[in-house]
Design a protein around this motif. Structure first.
Motif, PDB file in Angstrom:
ATOM      1  N   ILE A  38      25.293 109.231  16.665  1.00  0.00           N
ATOM      2  CA  ILE A  38      26.160 108.108  17.126  1.00  0.00           C
ATOM      3  C   ILE A  38      27.250 108.737  18.353  1.00  0.00           C
ATOM      4  CG2 ILE A  38      28.650 106.993  16.417  1.00  0.00           C
ATOM      5  CD1 ILE A  38      27.318 106.858  13.402  1.00  0.00           C
ATOM      6  N   ILE A  39      27.380 109.939  18.098  1.00  0.00           N
ATOM      7  CA  ILE A  39      28.366 110.416  19.348  1.00  0.00           C
ATOM      8  C   ILE A  39      27.261 110.632  20.699  1.00  0.00           C
ATOM      9  CG2 ILE A  39      29.301 112.875  20.185  1.00  0.00           C
ATOM     10  CD1 ILE A  39      30.148 113.130  17.239  1.00  0.00           C
ATOM     11  N   ILE A  40      25.968 111.067  20.533  1.00  0.00           N
ATOM     12  CA  ILE A  40      25.419 111.205  21.706  1.00  0.00           C
ATOM     13  C   ILE A  40      24.939 110.010  22.331  1.00  0.00           C
ATOM     14  CG2 ILE A  40      24.433 113.549  21.259  1.00  0.00           C
ATOM     15  CD1 ILE A  40      21.752 111.067  21.086  1.00  0.00           C
ATOM     16  N   LEU A  41      24.780 108.840  21.485  1.00  0.00           N
ATOM     17  CA  LEU A  41      24.596 107.477  21.807  1.00  0.00           C
ATOM     18  C   LEU A  41      25.680 106.857  22.586  1.00  0.00           C
ATOM     19  CD1 LEU A  41      22.689 105.853  19.013  1.00  0.00           C
ATOM     20  CD2 LEU A  41      21.813 106.412  20.936  1.00  0.00           C
ATOM     21  N   GLY A  42      26.962 107.157  22.144  1.00  0.00           N
ATOM     22  CA  GLY A  42      27.932 106.693  22.981  1.00  0.00           C
ATOM     23  C   GLY A  42      28.200 107.263  24.290  1.00  0.00           C
ATOM     24  N   ASN A  43      27.609 108.564  24.285  1.00  0.00           N
ATOM     25  CA  ASN A  43      27.770 109.322  25.531  1.00  0.00           C
ATOM     26  C   ASN A  43      26.523 109.041  26.394  1.00  0.00           C
ATOM     27  OD1 ASN A  43      29.824 110.787  24.763  1.00  0.00           O
ATOM     28  ND2 ASN A  43      28.731 112.590  24.155  1.00  0.00           N
ATOM     29  N   GLY A  44      25.769 108.067  26.310  1.00  0.00           N
ATOM     30  CA  GLY A  44      24.794 107.639  27.116  1.00  0.00           C
ATOM     31  C   GLY A  44      23.557 108.144  27.125  1.00  0.00           C
ATOM     32  N   ALA A  45      23.188 109.039  26.014  1.00  0.00           N
ATOM     33  CA  ALA A  45      21.861 109.665  25.562  1.00  0.00           C
ATOM     34  C   ALA A  45      21.325 108.660  24.873  1.00  0.00           C
ATOM     35  CB  ALA A  45      22.325 110.884  25.187  1.00  0.00           C
ATOM     36  N   THR A  46      19.705 109.002  24.900  1.00  0.00           N
ATOM     37  CA  THR A  46      18.924 108.466  23.738  1.00  0.00           C
ATOM     38  C   THR A  46      18.738 109.448  22.668  1.00  0.00           C
ATOM     39  OG1 THR A  46      17.372 108.897  24.833  1.00  0.00           O
ATOM     40  CG2 THR A  46      17.957 106.846  25.367  1.00  0.00           C
ATOM     41  N   ARG A  47      18.329 109.016  21.555  1.00  0.00           N
ATOM     42  CA  ARG A  47      18.068 110.047  20.600  1.00  0.00           C
ATOM     43  C   ARG A  47      16.507 109.719  19.901  1.00  0.00           C
ATOM     44  NH1 ARG A  47      16.069 107.634  16.314  1.00  0.00           N
ATOM     45  NH2 ARG A  47      17.288 105.966  15.510  1.00  0.00           N
ATOM     46  N   LEU A  48      16.118 110.734  19.185  1.00  0.00           N
ATOM     47  CA  LEU A  48      15.090 110.787  18.612  1.00  0.00           C
ATOM     48  C   LEU A  48      15.256 111.712  17.328  1.00  0.00           C
ATOM     49  CD1 LEU A  48      11.891 112.490  19.813  1.00  0.00           C
ATOM     50  CD2 LEU A  48      14.069 112.639  21.102  1.00  0.00           C
ATOM     51  N   SER A  49      14.793 111.412  16.011  1.00  0.00           N
ATOM     52  CA  SER A  49      14.873 112.458  14.819  1.00  0.00           C
ATOM     53  C   SER A  49      14.014 113.554  15.033  1.00  0.00           C
ATOM     54  CB  SER A  49      14.530 111.467  13.628  1.00  0.00           C
ATOM     55  OG  SER A  49      13.058 111.176  13.486  1.00  0.00           O
ATOM     56  N   ALA A  50      14.293 114.481  14.131  1.00  0.00           N
ATOM     57  CA  ALA A  50      13.418 115.701  14.385  1.00  0.00           C
ATOM     58  C   ALA A  50      12.152 115.243  14.083  1.00  0.00           C
ATOM     59  CB  ALA A  50      14.125 116.711  13.338  1.00  0.00           C
ATOM     60  N   ASN A  51      11.627 114.360  12.917  1.00  0.00           N
ATOM     61  CA  ASN A  51      10.640 113.985  12.638  1.00  0.00           C
ATOM     62  C   ASN A  51       9.804 113.330  13.797  1.00  0.00           C
ATOM     63  OD1 ASN A  51       8.130 113.796  10.523  1.00  0.00           O
ATOM     64  ND2 ASN A  51       8.810 111.619  10.666  1.00  0.00           N
ATOM     65  N   GLU A  52      10.636 112.487  14.603  1.00  0.00           N
ATOM     66  CA  GLU A  52       9.907 111.879  15.546  1.00  0.00           C
ATOM     67  C   GLU A  52       9.424 112.844  16.788  1.00  0.00           C
ATOM     68  OE1 GLU A  52      12.243 107.340  15.757  1.00  0.00           O
ATOM     69  OE2 GLU A  52      13.392 109.276  16.114  1.00  0.00           O
ATOM     70  N   LEU A  53      10.346 113.705  16.921  1.00  0.00           N
ATOM     71  CA  LEU A  53      10.187 114.789  17.911  1.00  0.00           C
ATOM     72  C   LEU A  53       8.887 115.565  17.271  1.00  0.00           C
ATOM     73  CD1 LEU A  53      10.551 116.766  20.362  1.00  0.00           C
ATOM     74  CD2 LEU A  53      11.973 118.190  19.137  1.00  0.00           C
ATOM     75  N   LEU A  54       8.465 115.998  16.226  1.00  0.00           N
ATOM     76  CA  LEU A  54       7.368 116.558  15.609  1.00  0.00           C
ATOM     77  C   LEU A  54       6.135 115.904  15.905  1.00  0.00           C
ATOM     78  CD1 LEU A  54       5.985 118.869  13.910  1.00  0.00           C
ATOM     79  CD2 LEU A  54       6.787 117.669  11.981  1.00  0.00           C
ATOM     80  N   ARG A  91      19.054 110.633  32.690  1.00  0.00           N
ATOM     81  CA  ARG A  91      18.228 110.384  31.274  1.00  0.00           C
ATOM     82  C   ARG A  91      18.264 111.789  30.317  1.00  0.00           C
ATOM     83  NH1 ARG A  91      11.997 109.521  31.144  1.00  0.00           N
ATOM     84  NH2 ARG A  91      11.934 110.800  29.096  1.00  0.00           N
ATOM     85  N   VAL A  92      19.075 111.458  29.151  1.00  0.00           N
ATOM     86  CA  VAL A  92      19.015 112.583  28.350  1.00  0.00           C
ATOM     87  C   VAL A  92      18.649 112.405  26.848  1.00  0.00           C
ATOM     88  CG1 VAL A  92      20.620 114.261  27.047  1.00  0.00           C
ATOM     89  CG2 VAL A  92      20.916 113.496  29.487  1.00  0.00           C
ATOM     90  N   ARG A  93      17.770 112.790  26.303  1.00  0.00           N
ATOM     91  CA  ARG A  93      17.241 112.460  25.044  1.00  0.00           C
ATOM     92  C   ARG A  93      17.630 113.856  24.107  1.00  0.00           C
ATOM     93  NH1 ARG A  93      11.166 111.629  24.523  1.00  0.00           N
ATOM     94  NH2 ARG A  93      11.760 110.747  22.637  1.00  0.00           N
ATOM     95  N   VAL A  94      18.173 113.524  23.058  1.00  0.00           N
ATOM     96  CA  VAL A  94      18.451 114.555  22.017  1.00  0.00           C
ATOM     97  C   VAL A  94      17.837 114.445  20.906  1.00  0.00           C
ATOM     98  CG1 VAL A  94      20.531 115.352  20.531  1.00  0.00           C
ATOM     99  CG2 VAL A  94      20.876 114.414  23.015  1.00  0.00           C
ATOM    100  N   ALA A  95      17.069 115.295  20.205  1.00  0.00           N
ATOM    101  CA  ALA A  95      16.481 115.424  18.833  1.00  0.00           C
ATOM    102  C   ALA A  95      17.385 115.954  17.972  1.00  0.00           C
ATOM    103  CB  ALA A  95      15.044 116.159  18.933  1.00  0.00           C
ATOM    104  N   THR A  96      17.662 115.014  17.143  1.00  0.00           N
ATOM    105  CA  THR A  96      18.631 115.512  15.717  1.00  0.00           C
ATOM    106  C   THR A  96      18.481 114.400  14.736  1.00  0.00           C
ATOM    107  OG1 THR A  96      20.849 115.743  15.062  1.00  0.00           O
ATOM    108  CG2 THR A  96      20.626 114.165  16.789  1.00  0.00           C
TER     109      THR A  96
END
Length: 84
Positions: free
Chosen positions: A51-67, A39-44
């Motif tokens: 798009i790239i990290i989602l294609g690599n199997g990671a999940t994402r959250l925005s910088a604002n969501e991380l805050l 499980r990998v989460r990337v804040a960007t």
């Protein structure tokens, strides 16, 4: 001449990329390597990077969501401290 380095601080891996390697390049490489098995989460907030990290199997959250998550965690901790 920086060869890069990594250290673990409170169960968080902190990576200093090597010379001429951007953070985005490292994120793309590491999510490709481990994103399918772990499980990998990337804040960007960078749309292309998302798009790239989602294609690599990671999940994402925005910088604002991380805050917002950090603020919620801080509030939860303060509530626990103040209730004792």
């Amino acid at each position: 001449g920086n060869v890069g380095s990594a250290e673990k601080i409170h169960n968080i891996n902190v990576v200093y990329t090597k010379e001429a390697e951007t953070a985005d390049m490292y994120i793309e490489k590491i999510t490709h390597e481990i994103g399918k098995k772990h499980r990998v989460r990337v804040a960007t907030s960078d749309n292309l990077e998302q798009i790239i990290i989602l294609g690599n199997g990671a999940t994402r959250l925005s910088a604002n969501e991380l805050l917002q998550e950090v603020k919620l965690a801080e509030k939860t901790i303060m509530d626990i401290i103040n209730s004792n």
